[in-house]
Design an enzyme around this catalytic site. Sequence first.
Site, mmCIF file in Angstrom:
data_model
loop_
_atom_site.group_PDB
_atom_site.id
_atom_site.type_symbol
_atom_site.label_atom_id
_atom_site.label_comp_id
_atom_site.label_asym_id
_atom_site.label_seq_id
_atom_site.Cartn_x
_atom_site.Cartn_y
_atom_site.Cartn_z
ATOM 1 N N HIS A 114 0.856 -1.187 0.000
ATOM 2 C CA HIS A 114 0.000 0.000 0.000
ATOM 3 C C HIS A 114 0.894 1.241 0.000
ATOM 4 O O HIS A 114 1.891 1.297 0.734
ATOM 5 C CB HIS A 114 -0.896 -0.014 1.246
ATOM 6 C CG HIS A 114 -1.810 1.169 1.307
ATOM 7 N ND1 HIS A 114 -2.983 1.228 0.571
ATOM 8 C CD2 HIS A 114 -1.717 2.345 1.980
ATOM 9 C CE1 HIS A 114 -3.565 2.399 0.792
ATOM 10 N NE2 HIS A 114 -2.826 3.088 1.651
ATOM 11 N N GLU A 179 8.580 1.188 -3.313
ATOM 12 C CA GLU A 179 7.823 -0.074 -3.339
ATOM 13 C C GLU A 179 8.618 -1.179 -4.020
ATOM 14 O O GLU A 179 8.633 -2.329 -3.563
ATOM 15 C CB GLU A 179 6.499 0.108 -4.090
ATOM 16 C CG GLU A 179 5.478 0.949 -3.366
ATOM 17 C CD GLU A 179 4.162 1.044 -4.124
ATOM 18 O OE1 GLU A 179 3.151 1.321 -3.474
ATOM 19 O OE2 GLU A 179 4.128 0.856 -5.356
HETATM 20 C C1 GRF Z 1 1.007 0.501 -6.109
HETATM 21 O O1 GRF Z 1 1.262 1.879 -5.888
HETATM 22 C C2 GRF Z 1 0.533 -0.161 -4.857
HETATM 23 O O2 GRF Z 1 0.983 0.439 -3.703
HETATM 24 C C3 GRF Z 1 -0.955 -0.031 -4.952
HETATM 25 O O3 GRF Z 1 -1.249 -0.126 -6.317
HETATM 26 C C4 GRF Z 1 -0.147 0.327 -7.079
HETATM 27 C C5 GRF Z 1 0.159 -0.735 -8.119
HETATM 28 O O4 GRF Z 1 1.081 -0.284 -9.066
HETATM 29 N N1 GRF Z 1 -1.596 -1.053 -4.138
HETATM 30 P P1 GRF Z 1 1.678 -1.297 -10.135
HETATM 31 O O5 GRF Z 1 0.512 -1.841 -10.942
HETATM 32 O O6 GRF Z 1 2.421 -2.359 -9.410
HETATM 33 O O7 GRF Z 1 2.581 -0.455 -10.993
#
Ligand code: GRF
Length: 193
Positions: A114, A179
Amino acid sequence: MKSTPRLAVLGSGKGSNFVALQEAILAGRLNAKIALVVSDLPDALILTRAKDFGLPTAILPATTFKTKLSPEGEIALVELLREHTIDWVILAGYMRVVKDPLLNTFPERIINIHPSLLPAFKGLHAWEQALAAGVQETGCTVHFVNKEIDGGKIIAQQRVPILPGDTPATLHARIQEAEHELYPAALAKVFQG
Ligand code: GRF
């Protein structure tokens, strides 16, 4: 030695976290196998990216609800995951609320990322919530999934500064870089037990 965990990655969007996980696996930084990539949206980029890596993909049946699967859809998803002998369900931008029977089939085995430092800024567009709140830092959180949206036990977090002049787009991009580091590293620790 423990066997290699078999993952299903579920996503509705562009799949950049999926790519980060697959690249970590290929580089030997994450001992896991992505056995299936599943999307609720037939034209989601995550499916194209999965095929580019030669990974199996599946599309969930269309449903009238926007934020959850139909009860039959949720059962079909569980069957699909069982057919592929999935050990862990990894959410990566999956835009549906996860319910039973998926939750109770994989207790403590569904993980999400998240884009905030939970418990702050649950829900949609967390980076916009952080900008609107005027805080100086935000981040991202890897957590177990339970019935409460963005409320399961926290596994790992990474801080991200908010800089002068940040827009929603620049801040979201900085959070996504974090992330892509955090998710593979956090999963590697979980799978080591
Ligand atoms: C990410 O920012 C994650 O935190 C949220 O959804 C987004 C997904 O991005 N849950 P991606 O499809 O992995 O580029």
